[in-house]
Design an enzyme around this catalytic site. Sequence first.
Site, PDB file in Angstrom:
ATOM      1  CD  GLU A 183      -2.153   5.050  -2.822  1.00 34.58           C
ATOM      2  OE1 GLU A 183      -2.880   4.053  -3.044  1.00 34.58           O
ATOM      3  OE2 GLU A 183      -1.236   5.042  -2.001  1.00 34.58           O
TER       4      GLU A 183
ATOM      5  CB  SER B 250      -6.267   3.282  -4.011  1.00 35.56           C
ATOM      6  OG  SER B 250      -5.302   4.256  -4.244  1.00 35.56           O
ATOM      7  NE  ARG B 251      -7.604  -1.399   3.153  1.00 36.45           N
ATOM      8  CZ  ARG B 251      -8.583  -1.272   4.037  1.00 36.45           C
ATOM      9  NH1 ARG B 251      -8.947  -0.079   4.470  1.00 36.45           N
ATOM     10  NH2 ARG B 251      -9.218  -2.332   4.484  1.00 36.45           N
TER      11      ARG B 251
ATOM     12  CB  SER C 101     -14.796   7.552   2.078  1.00 37.00           C
ATOM     13  OG  SER C 101     -14.546   8.216   3.283  1.00 37.00           O
TER      14      SER C 101
END
Lengths: 329, 157
Positions: free
Chosen positions: A287, A88-89, A50
């Site tokens: 995920e 998974s955000r 990220s």
Amino acid sequence: MKKRGIGYGCTFYGTGYGNGFPDVSVAEAELNSDGKINVYVGATECGQGSDTIMRQIAAESFGSSVEIINYYSTDTDIMKDSGTAAASRQTYNTGNALRLASEKLKDRVIEKAKDLLNLNTTVGLKIENGEVFLNSFKATKISLSEIASSLGDEKLREEATFVAHSTEMDEETGQGCPYWPYTFGAAAVEVEVDTETGKVDIIRAASAQDVGRAINPELVEGQMDGGFAMGYGYAVFEDLNLKNGKIVNNRFTNYLIPTAMDMPELEKIIIEDPESTGPYGAKGIGEPVMTYVAPAILNAIYDATGVRMTEIPVTPERLLKALKESETK
Amino acid sequence: MTTVNLNVNGKDYSVEVDGSTRLLDLLRDSLGLTGTKEGCGEGECGACTVIMDGEIVDSCLVLAFQCEGKEIITIEGVQNGDILHPAQKAFIEKGAVQCGFCIPGMVLATKAIIDKNEEPTDDEIREGLSGNLCRCTGYNKMVEAVHRAVEINKEAK
Ligand code: FES
Ligand code: FES
């Protein structure tokens, strides 16, 4: 005897907390005194990449390379909450918040540039490679660092919040739209089952994942390999084995996970169908990339042996037992 | 307590240890070289991998007093000043790193593979990495990275 079979598995997977639960990400962007962009994001980097893609998203908003981004993450003292690195955000939710914050800042930077360049409108002004310029007359330009030094003590800092769209399901009927967006994926595997030892080997494997848009294809591929390895372990190796509430296999000597020798080469297919609500079209795939692997493997075992395994992991003992039972039927 | 004399990353040390001190503890606690990780403490995960007299060992399984007169290389010692080792460069280039916990051990395992074998095959690479568990990467990018490290070595020649 060695028997081969092919199996497929596919899933659709909802991003974020879902089911009406408030899913909120906040991010901030600021013009630094040297013309670089400071970005404040509460997204936790746990190896998924990220830190890299957030910098890419912010840089993209400013039409510049990632070098202009000073990235600050995971320090609750100096930044707001971007929510958990789960579900998974982060790419979708926090990526969106950051894109919005960056664009708000960009608008203010362009407004300043208009004043400093003595123009009567911001129309036609563009940012690229750390400069604001008039697209029709490129000599009319000013760099971000010049804008920053013109500000004195004033700070250009913008914050944006992104709230995901999600509604509660009807508990009675199971109907509703608990997640948005959904992502889609599939795996195909060819296995070889040794009917004497009960061992399952993967001969060939492919994984296809819809990512909306791949912000960083290298990282997407890394996630797909990692998800496949986990799915493979889940399907045939990883057995916690609970007895009276206690984990029996509580060490790596008996809790087996795949090694480099188990993991097959994986053909990785990245499917890009930009998500209109995503940051530059992207969706998260933390995920989902593992969810279709175990079903594909179990289907391949069925194709190879005619035996439908309904319990995982498919350890050699379990498989031999099932093969024996199917013979005596 | 006994004194053990050893060379770590090119430097000589004399360290007091007791009979149960592991090489891993000596490195992390006495010398402050925390790049070497403890995963399982039982020789299964490879997170604690170091190179001892040219051979890969799990430092959780080696007792400190056994290191008398030995030469140890840890992750802190593989780069040459500011210049990264080909294995380190290759891991970065190929995106073979995720959370990073297994990476010190993986890099040392890679170094051991390419030091001994100038043309390792896929199978040899997978075997060479198989003593090191990784929960994140699925290993394939690492296999690519080992091939890339071989190339970097050749380019340098
Ligand atoms: S900590 Fe030494 S092998 Fe796991
Ligand atoms: S990168 Fe996380 S364990 Fe290997």
